[in-house]
Design an enzyme around this catalytic site. Structure first.
Site, mmCIF file in Angstrom:
data_model
loop_
_atom_site.group_PDB
_atom_site.id
_atom_site.type_symbol
_atom_site.label_atom_id
_atom_site.label_comp_id
_atom_site.label_asym_id
_atom_site.label_seq_id
_atom_site.Cartn_x
_atom_site.Cartn_y
_atom_site.Cartn_z
ATOM 1 N N LYS A 14 7.451 5.588 2.798
ATOM 2 C CA LYS A 14 8.083 4.349 3.260
ATOM 3 C C LYS A 14 8.700 3.583 2.100
ATOM 4 C CE LYS A 14 5.034 3.846 7.276
ATOM 5 N NZ LYS A 14 4.117 4.974 6.938
ATOM 6 N N ASP B 7 -4.906 -2.953 -6.955
ATOM 7 C CA ASP B 7 -5.456 -3.118 -5.608
ATOM 8 C C ASP B 7 -4.589 -4.127 -4.874
ATOM 9 O OD1 ASP B 7 -6.988 -3.948 -3.347
ATOM 10 O OD2 ASP B 7 -8.834 -3.354 -4.349
ATOM 11 N N GLU C 22 0.127 0.493 -5.587
ATOM 12 C CA GLU C 22 -0.770 1.579 -5.185
ATOM 13 C C GLU C 22 -1.994 1.556 -6.087
ATOM 14 O OE1 GLU C 22 -3.021 4.252 -3.811
ATOM 15 O OE2 GLU C 22 -1.221 3.709 -2.696
ATOM 16 N N CYS D 152 0.881 -1.185 0.000
ATOM 17 C CA CYS D 152 0.000 0.000 0.000
ATOM 18 C C CYS D 152 0.910 1.223 0.000
ATOM 19 C CB CYS D 152 -0.924 0.008 1.219
ATOM 20 S SG CYS D 152 -1.743 -1.559 1.537
ATOM 21 N N ALA D 153 1.504 1.529 -1.138
ATOM 22 C CA ALA D 153 2.692 2.383 -1.151
ATOM 23 C C ALA D 153 2.437 3.882 -1.135
ATOM 24 C CB ALA D 153 3.548 2.043 -2.374
ATOM 25 N N GLY D 154 1.240 4.345 -1.574
ATOM 26 C CA GLY D 154 1.041 5.793 -1.653
ATOM 27 C C GLY D 154 1.056 6.458 -0.290
ATOM 28 N N CYS E 137 -1.153 4.131 11.213
ATOM 29 C CA CYS E 137 -0.946 5.345 12.001
ATOM 30 C C CYS E 137 -2.180 5.557 12.873
ATOM 31 C CB CYS E 137 -0.703 6.547 11.096
ATOM 32 S SG CYS E 137 -0.212 8.016 12.012
ATOM 33 N N GLY F 122 4.305 7.256 -0.850
ATOM 34 C CA GLY F 122 5.651 6.869 -1.244
ATOM 35 C C GLY F 122 6.748 7.080 -0.224
#
Length: 474
Positions: free
Chosen positions: A301, A344, A320, A295-297, A413, A299
């Site tokens: 991490k 996805d 993403e 779940c990269a967006g 988070c 970017g």
């Protein structure tokens, strides 16, 4: 008659302009800082805009800097964070329910009330500037109402108003702390449940969450050290992340720093850095070349993992779902061994066999409320149920992609127990996953509790309230 004629102003001669009147010019009705703050508050309400994205853009667009920019920032973020308290005070001063007040007028009233209660701006300036804002936006019909409300607000300071609008601390500590730190009650309760405390520590956590945060930078490994970045930016090396730098709150727009412009560094909370680094430090037997950020967006991490992968000979795939966020990932990881996939994460179509997978799952964001001031009033308790379902599905998808003996790090988070221990415990049991003690991979970080999970806190660590769990596939 002759005297009267002499006193009349003489007409200008044809072809020449009339002489200018001497004396000071009337200042503009609305100063730029307050106008920007008002526009951001309105956009947050009307368009679900993000204050921390819109404000810097407006400041740059209108070339507002220095003291005006600092004032606009204080008013925008302060009024956004304190909305619940401000509304309670305004309601106490109004003879009509807030639902009957024109929304634009209420935006202005929040701005004026914040100035009266939480800044040193003189009363006449706070009231007068707010009345001018309302006159410019909706006309004079509401100025009397606004003036009357703010005059009532100004009769007491914040402490006196809190005594009037807050629940009794002895009878309702969660409600009292929520009001005093401008949090919705349900969020204060979720903090209390995560901490196992309704007293001094809950109060400290909510107070830290209501304070203006420091700016955290991350140095790109292999390009610049944290010490060099600190020297250039005037910050201090972070206490826990080997790549982090901390700058004081209000230090200016970090995007203007030369290392950030040159992509040698980026803005990233130290807690996020620690979680990304932890993914790369868990020992593995066998191969260690294929890493995945599921779940990269946007970017952050993925960029840090990509830089560390480049130093160790690994490569990173970054997934993403949203195309515009995928472009942010592409920009953040430019020049790094990272491949972007627009898909996805639950059905990525990638070939299984990854050694390390980060699931930085979509979450409520309750751990970063101090950086997203309007978010606490935008989120609702019902949001969490939908998110935990998605979070469990993403962890399951990661387990299908990781090799036996590989690890999946789940990061959110948020301190909300449903999004942290709840979803991890249930999913790990279903998948028969081994839960690894994540504390070992946060070296030097104190107050991490009994494990096996890591929950960071603003009041303990000065970071966002990041949660990290590490699972190993049998």
């Amino acid at each position: 008659m002759s005297e009267q004629r002499e006193r009349r102003p003489s007409r200008p001669q044809r072809g020449r302009p009339a002489p200018r009147k001497e004396g000071p010019r009337r200042p503009p009705d609305v100063d730029p800082a307050r106008q920007v703050a008002f526009e951001v508050l309105r956009a947050v309400r009307e368009k679900d805009a993000y204050a921390n994205l819109m404000l810097p853009e407006l400041l740059r667009e209108r070339r507002i800097s220095g003291r005006d920019a600092a004032l606009a920032t204080e008013l925008t973020y302060g009024a956004s964070r304190a909305q619940g308290l401000l509304d309670a005070v305004i309601a106490a001063c109004s003879d009509r329910p807030l639902s009957k007040v024109d929304a634009i007028v209420l935006d202005a009233l929040r701005l004026g009330t914040y100035q009266l209660l939480r800044t040193r701006i003189p009363e006449h300036a706070a009231v007068g500037s707010t009345v001018d804002l309302v006159r410019a936006e909706v006309g004079s019909y509401a100025t009397g109402f606004v003036n009357a409300i703010l005059r009532k607000v100004s009769e007491k300071d914040e402490a006196a108003w809190l005594e009037e609008v807050s629940p009794d601390e002895a009878e309702d500590p969660i409600g009292a702390y929520a009001m005093r730190t401008a949090h919705p009650r349900w969020i204060a309760r979720s903090f209390a449940e995560a901490l196992g405390d309704k007293g001094a520590e809950l109060k400290a956590a909510l107070e830290a969450d209501d304070a203006r945060p420091e700016v955290h930078l991350v140095a790109r490994p292999g390009e610049i050290s944290a010490e060099e970045l600190a020297a250039i930016t005037g910050g201090d090396p972070a206490p826990y992340s080997p790549y982090g730098v901390r700058l004081p709150a209000g230090a200016g727009d970090p995007a203007d720093a030369e290392p950030v412009r040159e992509r040698l560094a980026a803005v990233q909370d130290e807690g996020s850095q620690l979680c990304a680094v932890a993914v790369t430090k868990v020992p593995l037997e066998g191969s260690d070349e294929r890493w995945l950020d599921l779940c990269a967006g946007p970017g952050g991490k993925a960029s840090l993992m990509g830089a560390l992968a480049g130093l160790s000979g690994a490569r990173v795939d970054a997934v993403e779902k949203a195309p515009h966020r995928a472009k942010l990932v592409e920009r953040a990881t430019d020049g790094l061994p990272v491949t972007i996939h627009v898909a996805d994460g639950r059905e990525s179509g990638l070939e299984p066999g990854y050694d390390r997978i980060l699931v930085d799952a979509p979450c409520s964001g309750l751990g970063a409320l101090r950086r997203r001031p309007e978010a606490r009033w935008r989120r609702q308790p019902a949001d969490v149920a939908d998110l935990t379902k998605l979070q469990g599905e993403l962890i399951t998808a990661a387990f299908d992609l990781v090799r036996p003996g590989g690890i999946v790090a789940y990061v959110v988070c948020s301190p909300h127990l449903a999004e942290t221990e709840g979803v991890v415990g249930e999913t790990a049991r279903r998948l028969k996953a081994e839960i690894v003690d994540a504390r070992e991979y946060f070296p030097g970080v104190p107050d991490l509790g009994e494990g096996p999970y890591v929950q960071l806190w603003p009041h303990r660590h000065g970071t966002d309230a990041m949660f990290c769990a590490v699972l190993r596939k049998p």
